[in-house]
Design an enzyme around this catalytic site. Structure first.
Site, PDB file in Angstrom:
ATOM      1  N   GLY A  97       0.854  -1.269   0.037  1.00  0.00           N
ATOM      2  CA  GLY A  97      -0.061   0.088  -0.034  1.00  0.00           C
ATOM      3  C   GLY A  97       0.818   1.277  -0.051  1.00  0.00           C
ATOM      4  O   GLY A  97       0.513   2.313  -0.300  1.00  0.00           O
ATOM      5  N   GLU A 104      10.571  -4.740   0.145  1.00  0.00           N
ATOM      6  CA  GLU A 104      10.091  -5.223   1.273  1.00  0.00           C
ATOM      7  C   GLU A 104      10.418  -6.881   1.088  1.00  0.00           C
ATOM      8  O   GLU A 104      10.822  -7.644   2.033  1.00  0.00           O
ATOM      9  CB  GLU A 104       8.634  -5.014   1.637  1.00  0.00           C
ATOM     10  CG  GLU A 104       8.566  -3.643   2.099  1.00  0.00           C
ATOM     11  CD  GLU A 104       7.083  -3.452   2.175  1.00  0.00           C
ATOM     12  OE1 GLU A 104       6.613  -2.411   3.044  1.00  0.00           O
ATOM     13  OE2 GLU A 104       6.035  -3.899   1.442  1.00  0.00           O
ATOM     14  N   LYS A 122      -6.862  -5.216   9.996  1.00  0.00           N
ATOM     15  CA  LYS A 122      -6.137  -6.051   8.675  1.00  0.00           C
ATOM     16  C   LYS A 122      -6.278  -7.292   8.619  1.00  0.00           C
ATOM     17  O   LYS A 122      -5.934  -8.076   7.546  1.00  0.00           O
ATOM     18  CB  LYS A 122      -4.625  -5.559   9.011  1.00  0.00           C
ATOM     19  CG  LYS A 122      -4.217  -4.266   9.140  1.00  0.00           C
ATOM     20  CD  LYS A 122      -4.664  -3.310   7.935  1.00  0.00           C
ATOM     21  CE  LYS A 122      -4.447  -1.799   8.154  1.00  0.00           C
ATOM     22  NZ  LYS A 122      -3.185  -1.390   8.298  1.00  0.00           N
TER      23      LYS A 122
END
Length: 227
Positions: A97, A104, A122
């Site tokens: 996002g 990552e 989440k």
């Protein structure tokens, strides 16, 4: 909500010990983890080396005087702590996002322990309500976009300040509005085979622990991989 994120981030920092190589994630919850690592270095004399997952996190870490190396300067990472945009009951997740999904995933892959910090909002039964980011090279990006359009994936180029968003690696991001992903593993494999796709935001069965902050405090769930 911010307090929940802070609780999760601080809890994750407890997994960091002297002498470790630590992966610093990107995003609103990982932010608090990085802040806590900075505090421990300053106040407790914690000695670590860190690698970062975005230019944003690099800037934050430098401001906290956290010693940094590039991912290519280390053989492995002891623990990486990052956020996630959605996590399902099988420990699959959507990330990206913030637009840092490629870096990552590069940092997560050589990590001995990979931890996500999230607030309870989440957690989902099935992934897909959050748009799935797909990082694509700029050359031929329209071809990839049209392929996704034909497949019914409702693609949109991510924008920032009225321009196409460009990642730290100088790629575009196409967000897919899928609503629900019935089989994240199969869909991830499908995306892996699309020419022009650099990486996607499905992080399937990669995480070892998920630290969840909610109204009842902080809970830690361990995946099969993490046991």
């Amino acid at each position: 909500m911010e307090n929940l994120k802070k609780m999760a981030g601080i809890k994750a920092a407890e997994f960091v010990k002297d002498g470790m190589v630590v992966g610093l994630g990107t995003g609103s919850t990982a932010y608090y983890f990085v802040e806590e690592i900075g505090r421990r270095i300053k106040e407790e004399g914690l000695q670590i080396i860190a690698v970062t997952t975005s230019s944003v996190t690099t800037k934050q870490a430098e401001g906290l005087n956290i010693p940094l190396k590039s991912i290519d300067q280390v053989d492995f990472v002891d623990v990486t702590v990052d956020g996630a945009d959605e996590v399902d009951s099988q420990f699959n997740g959507i990330k990206g996002g913030g637009g840092a999904l490629l870096m990552e995933k590069v940092v997560a892959t050589p990590s001995k322990e990979y931890i996500w910090v999230v607030d309870e909002s989440k957690l989902v039964e099935k992934l897909g309500a959050f748009k799935l980011p797909v990082e694509v090279v700029q050359y031929g990006a329209e071809q990839v976009f049209r392929r996704f359009e034909r497949a019914g994936y409702k693609p949109s180029f991510r924008e920032k300040d009225g321009q196409r968003f460009v990642t730290d690696m100088q790629n575009f991001i196409i967000d897919l509005a899928l609503d629900v992903i019935e089989n994240p593993i199969a869909f991830g494999q499908e995306l892996d085979h699309v020419v022009g796709v650099v990486e996607h935001g499905l992080f399937n069965q990669m995480v070892d622990k998920v630290i969840v902050a909610g109204r009842d405090g902080v809970q830690i769930s361990t995946s099969k991989k993490g046991k």
